[in-house]
Design a protein around this motif. Structure first.
Motif, PDB file in Angstrom:
ATOM      1  N   ASN A  69       0.827  -1.214   0.000  1.00 33.14           N
ATOM      2  CA  ASN A  69       0.000   0.000   0.000  1.00 33.14           C
ATOM      3  C   ASN A  69       0.856   1.257   0.000  1.00 33.14           C
ATOM      4  N   TRP A  70       1.941   1.238   0.758  1.00 38.56           N
ATOM      5  CA  TRP A  70       2.825   2.390   0.843  1.00 38.56           C
ATOM      6  C   TRP A  70       3.435   2.720  -0.522  1.00 38.56           C
ATOM      7  N   ALA A  71       3.748   1.652  -1.269  1.00 39.86           N
ATOM      8  CA  ALA A  71       4.364   1.848  -2.584  1.00 39.86           C
ATOM      9  C   ALA A  71       3.416   2.514  -3.577  1.00 39.86           C
ATOM     10  N   SER A  72       2.112   2.577  -3.252  1.00 40.64           N
ATOM     11  CA  SER A  72       1.163   3.245  -4.146  1.00 40.64           C
ATOM     12  C   SER A  72       1.491   4.717  -4.328  1.00 40.64           C
ATOM     13  N   LEU A  73       2.230   5.305  -3.383  1.00 33.48           N
ATOM     14  CA  LEU A  73       2.598   6.713  -3.498  1.00 33.48           C
ATOM     15  C   LEU A  73       3.507   6.978  -4.689  1.00 33.48           C
ATOM     16  N   SER A  74       4.133   5.923  -5.207  1.00 32.92           N
ATOM     17  CA  SER A  74       5.018   6.076  -6.364  1.00 32.92           C
ATOM     18  C   SER A  74       4.311   5.788  -7.687  1.00 32.92           C
ATOM     19  N   VAL A  75       3.045   5.378  -7.644  1.00 36.66           N
ATOM     20  CA  VAL A  75       2.304   5.027  -8.856  1.00 36.66           C
ATOM     21  C   VAL A  75       1.673   6.287  -9.446  1.00 36.66           C
ATOM     22  N   GLU A  76       1.996   6.556 -10.690  1.00 37.33           N
ATOM     23  CA  GLU A  76       1.435   7.716 -11.391  1.00 37.33           C
ATOM     24  C   GLU A  76       0.512   7.228 -12.500  1.00 37.33           C
ATOM     25  N   LEU A  77      -0.767   7.445 -12.345  1.00 39.76           N
ATOM     26  CA  LEU A  77      -1.740   7.053 -13.361  1.00 39.76           C
ATOM     27  C   LEU A  77      -1.860   8.147 -14.424  1.00 39.76           C
ATOM     28  N   ASP A  78      -2.039   7.732 -15.683  1.00 39.58           N
ATOM     29  CA  ASP A  78      -2.269   8.727 -16.730  1.00 39.58           C
ATOM     30  C   ASP A  78      -3.777   8.890 -16.949  1.00 39.58           C
ATOM     31  N   ASP A  79      -4.139   9.818 -17.824  1.00 39.67           N
ATOM     32  CA  ASP A  79      -5.557  10.120 -18.045  1.00 39.67           C
ATOM     33  C   ASP A  79      -6.322   8.901 -18.522  1.00 39.67           C
ATOM     34  N   GLU A  80      -5.678   8.090 -19.340  1.00 39.36           N
ATOM     35  CA  GLU A  80      -6.323   6.878 -19.863  1.00 39.36           C
ATOM     36  C   GLU A  80      -6.631   5.898 -18.729  1.00 39.36           C
ATOM     37  N   ASP A  81      -5.697   5.768 -17.799  1.00 41.72           N
ATOM     38  CA  ASP A  81      -5.913   4.892 -16.642  1.00 41.72           C
ATOM     39  C   ASP A  81      -7.110   5.363 -15.826  1.00 41.72           C
ATOM     40  N   VAL A  82      -7.125   6.650 -15.527  1.00 44.94           N
ATOM     41  CA  VAL A  82      -8.198   7.210 -14.695  1.00 44.94           C
ATOM     42  C   VAL A  82      -9.548   7.048 -15.386  1.00 44.94           C
TER      43      VAL A  82
END
Length: 276
Positions: free
Chosen positions: A243-256
């Protein structure tokens, strides 16, 4: 699966509410709960959430004391249960919570549900008094619908800081999020992983595979994109770290957009005394 530790720049300042915290609902084994809190804080978490009804405030307090982190650097929240929301009971049971937690104050005190003994005038009179006495830094609400949000904002002398609600890709709560934003009320998401259901959602699995991360990390990153604070419950070090590692995940517009388009709605928490 990524367990990359986020850069320190990704971690919010302690005087704000960190956007990722540790939830402790149903973590009722005292040793497991204390260990989870200690592990999370030593890993970098700075937001811990509990409640009177979880019956684990003592264990949470022990975890905070055992961690190599100063109390002042921890954003600590608890909630007053629906049986304890009369004026006198708010004051008395909050003192008990502080004693169990082993702290002089909490950073955020919530009304757990607008139910049973909840009376806006009397309940918030007590909450405001606790702020005046320095025992509570901020006041919040939980499981409030738009009508109850408005009533709370208009009744309490202090600002309503946050509304803690069930929120995840299967229950996006768009209308409620927008309503709270209009009233300057932050959103905190409990059950942000839909109690494990996010692992069985194809859209989340597709995005997770694209980024080489878990569905849990994708869900938490999606919430962060929405400006929502998440408090996933986790006990083992692997889950706390994932869960902590989620702070490093960058979603793009397509993902969202893909996650926003999930055509499935599931509420996980639905007691008979809920306001909806």
């Amino acid at each position: 699966m990524s367990h990359q530790v986020p850069d320190s720049d990704d971690v919010p300042e302690a005087d704000a509410m960190p956007m990722l915290g540790l939830g402790t609902w149903q973590n009722d084994d005292p040793d497991d709960c204390a260990d989870a809190v200690e592990t999370a804080l030593n890993m970098g978490y700075r937001h811990i959430d509990t409640a009177q009804a979880y019956d684990n405030e003592e264990a949470v307090g022990r975890g905070i004391q055992n961690a190599d982190v100063d109390r002042e650097d921890v954003f600590l929240a608890t909630k007053v249960w629906i049986d304890n929301l009369s004026y006198d009971d708010v004051l008395a049971t909050t003192e008990e919570s502080l004693d169990k937690l082993g702290v002089d104050y909490v950073d955020l005190l919530y009304v757990h549900w607008p139910s049973r003994e909840y009376d806006p005038e009397e309940t918030f009179r007590a909450f405001d008094e606790l702020v005046d006495d320095g025992k509570v830094e901020r006041i919040g609400i939980s499981n409030f619908e738009p009508e109850q949000v408005d009533e709370a904002v208009e009744t309490a002398d202090n600002a309503i800081f946050a509304n803690q609600i069930e929120l995840h890709p299967l229950l996006p709560q768009k209308e409620l999020r927008e309503h709270c934003a209009d009233r300057d009320v932050e959103i905190v998401a409990y059950s942000p992983l839909a109690r494990g259901e996010v692992f069985d959602v194809p859209e989340l699995s597709d995005v997770a595979e694209k980024h080489g991360v878990s569905e849990a990390q994708v869900s938490l990153a999606w919430l962060r994109e929405k400006g929502v604070t998440a408090i996933p419950k986790a006990t083992g070090e692997d889950h706390i770290s994932d869960n902590w590692a989620s702070l490093s995940v960058e979603l793009d517009d397509e993902d969202v957009e893909k996650i926003d388009g999930i055509d499935r709605t599931e509420r996980q928490v639905d007691p008979g005394f809920a306001p909806w």
